[in-house]
Design a protein around this motif. Structure first.
Motif, mmCIF file in Angstrom:
data_model
loop_
_atom_site.group_PDB
_atom_site.id
_atom_site.type_symbol
_atom_site.label_atom_id
_atom_site.label_comp_id
_atom_site.label_asym_id
_atom_site.label_seq_id
_atom_site.Cartn_x
_atom_site.Cartn_y
_atom_site.Cartn_z
ATOM 1 N N HIS A 196 0.867 -1.177 0.000
ATOM 2 C CA HIS A 196 0.000 0.000 0.000
ATOM 3 C C HIS A 196 0.908 1.232 0.000
ATOM 4 C CE1 HIS A 196 -2.952 -2.907 2.062
ATOM 5 N NE2 HIS A 196 -3.145 -2.899 0.752
ATOM 6 N N HIS A 251 3.440 -2.604 6.829
ATOM 7 C CA HIS A 251 2.327 -1.701 6.499
ATOM 8 C C HIS A 251 2.200 -0.562 7.492
ATOM 9 C CE1 HIS A 251 -0.057 -4.196 3.529
ATOM 10 N NE2 HIS A 251 0.843 -5.073 3.946
ATOM 11 N N GLY A 252 1.209 0.304 7.235
ATOM 12 C CA GLY A 252 0.800 1.334 8.190
ATOM 13 C C GLY A 252 -0.696 1.266 8.370
ATOM 14 N N GLU A 300 1.438 4.058 2.620
ATOM 15 C CA GLU A 300 1.970 3.679 3.938
ATOM 16 C C GLU A 300 3.493 3.815 3.922
ATOM 17 O OE1 GLU A 300 -1.877 0.747 4.230
ATOM 18 O OE2 GLU A 300 0.107 -0.152 4.381
ATOM 19 N N ARG A 305 -3.489 3.206 -1.816
ATOM 20 C CA ARG A 305 -3.671 1.771 -1.584
ATOM 21 C C ARG A 305 -3.475 0.880 -2.804
ATOM 22 N NH1 ARG A 305 -5.326 -0.791 2.824
ATOM 23 N NH2 ARG A 305 -6.748 -2.550 2.598
#
Ligand code: ZN
Length: 378
Positions: free
Chosen positions: A164, A257-258, A167, A215
């Motif tokens: 994503h 990820h975030g 992120e 995303r």
């Protein structure tokens, strides 16, 4: 000097609605061929000494509206140091108030990690003698999918980030991980490399990164919903990485990820895969406990709901790798906001904390690697 807003640069995203006096009304643009949006990154010129009110009007329709609650925007003059600024969210509008000291100032959802910085990271790593660089293939926009292999012991460890693209903390984490793995004077690194070969994809989504997406890739595909059946047309990034994984096998994997909403660092695992094994789970838990001991920036109380038995989503990489290879695999989530257990009023969650967390993750891997090796040899 006239107030002006721009985002026509690497990773930029914003749409100007109107400037009225010191108030700037903005909207975040959707990812190409997708409805996702939340990442913003723009520049304001001509605002020095003016009490600016920056309003992002379309936040209610963003991918994670809860992400705006208790969130503070990031601002930088030099694009190295990113400070948090006075931010509020009400009625679907995010309002950031600041009086810049300069006529050139940058704003972002989180400290950006541009493709230019990515190329610098890969270029400096690729010159390291023990490391092999390879492109795994091309993206839809024609960028190389960069892969780094650090040959060592028989255990196959995969680290990959930024499926994503918004992120960006995921690639700041990668910077910390790569820096430590290339430090031959570090005893933890020495031991890890005796035991394991590291396969690293610092950025799974170069196209989304450059385009300023939240995303998805250039085709509007969410790469972390493609791992059960990646396609050359929609998700070549996953197609190429999974093909390489099929060649090397995977024993241990981290997908970085975030998370927009949760103000904490946490792991998500592979509970709910059809072939779920108690020892596989025990090793995930042991890593998680080792990471809790390694850093106060990690915790296990906050996180996602755990899927019921048989309910894993095999289109996501962590579940797919656990099922396909029997790997100890995990998704690491870092906050856009802050670590609420150890908050930083000036920077919030920051690139430096991402890099440090990566180092702690390698400590945690060191703590469990013999057990992972024994499990895989059995
Ligand atoms: Zn993510």
């Amino acid at each position: 000097m006239t107030l002006s807003v721009s985002s026509a640069f690497d990773g930029g995203n914003i749409r100007l609605v109107v400037i009225e006096g010191d108030r700037i009304d903005l909207e975040i643009a959707k990812d190409q061929s997708s409805d996702f949006y939340q990442w913003f990154y723009f520049r304001v010129t001509g605002g020095g000494g003016r009490a600016l009110e920056l309003r992002i009007l379309n936040c209610a329709g963003a991918a994670y509206p809860h992400g705006w609650e208790h969130y503070r925007g990031c601002m930088s003059y030099d694009r190295e140091e990113w400070e948090r600024i006075d931010t509020s969210y009400a009625g679907g509008v995010l309002t950031m108030k600041v009086t810049p000291a300069s006529d050139s100032v940058w704003f972002a959802y989180f400290a950006p990690y541009t493709m230019e910085r990515h190329h610098e990271l890969v270029a400096s790593a690729a010159s390291y003698p023990g490391l092999a660089y390879r492109s795994l293939g091309k993206t839809l926009d024609g960028q190389e999918l960069d892969y780094l292999e650090l040959a060592g012991g028989p255990l196959q460890v995969w680290l990959y980030a930024r499926q994503h693209p918004g992120e960006t903390m995921a690639e700041w984490w990668m910077e910390g991980a790569i820096e430590r793995l290339l430090d031959e004077s570090d005893p933890v690194t020495k031991r890890l490399r005796e035991k394991a070969t590291f396969h690293i994809v610092p950025n799974m989504n170069p196209d989304g990164s450059r385009r300023g997406h939240l995303r998805t890739n250039a085709a509007g595909t969410n790469l972390n919903r493609e791992w059960h059946a990646p396609s050359f047309k929609k998700s070549p990034e996953v197609f190429h990485v999974l093909a390489e994984m099929d060649k090397t096998g995977v024993d241990f994997a981290m997908d970085v990820h975030g998370d927009e909403a949760i103000a904490a660092n946490f792991l998500a695992g592979f509970e709910g895969i059809p072939s779920h094994k108690p020892e596989q789970q025990a090793l995930f838990d042991a890593f998680s406990e080792a990471l809790v001991r390694a850093t106060p920036d990690f915790q296990t109380a906050k996180g996602y709901d755990i899927p019921a038995p048989g309910k894993a989503n095999l289109s996501m990489s962590t579940a797919q790798l656990a099922e396909r290879f029997g790997a100890v695999s995990m998704t690491l989530e870092m906050p856009f906001k802050d670590n609420d257990d150890l908050p930083d009023p000036v920077y919030g969650w920051s690139p430096e904390r991402c890099r440090l967390l990566a180092r702690s993750c390698l400590d945690a891997l060191h703590a469990v690697i013999d057990r992972v090796a024994a499990y895989r040899a059995a």
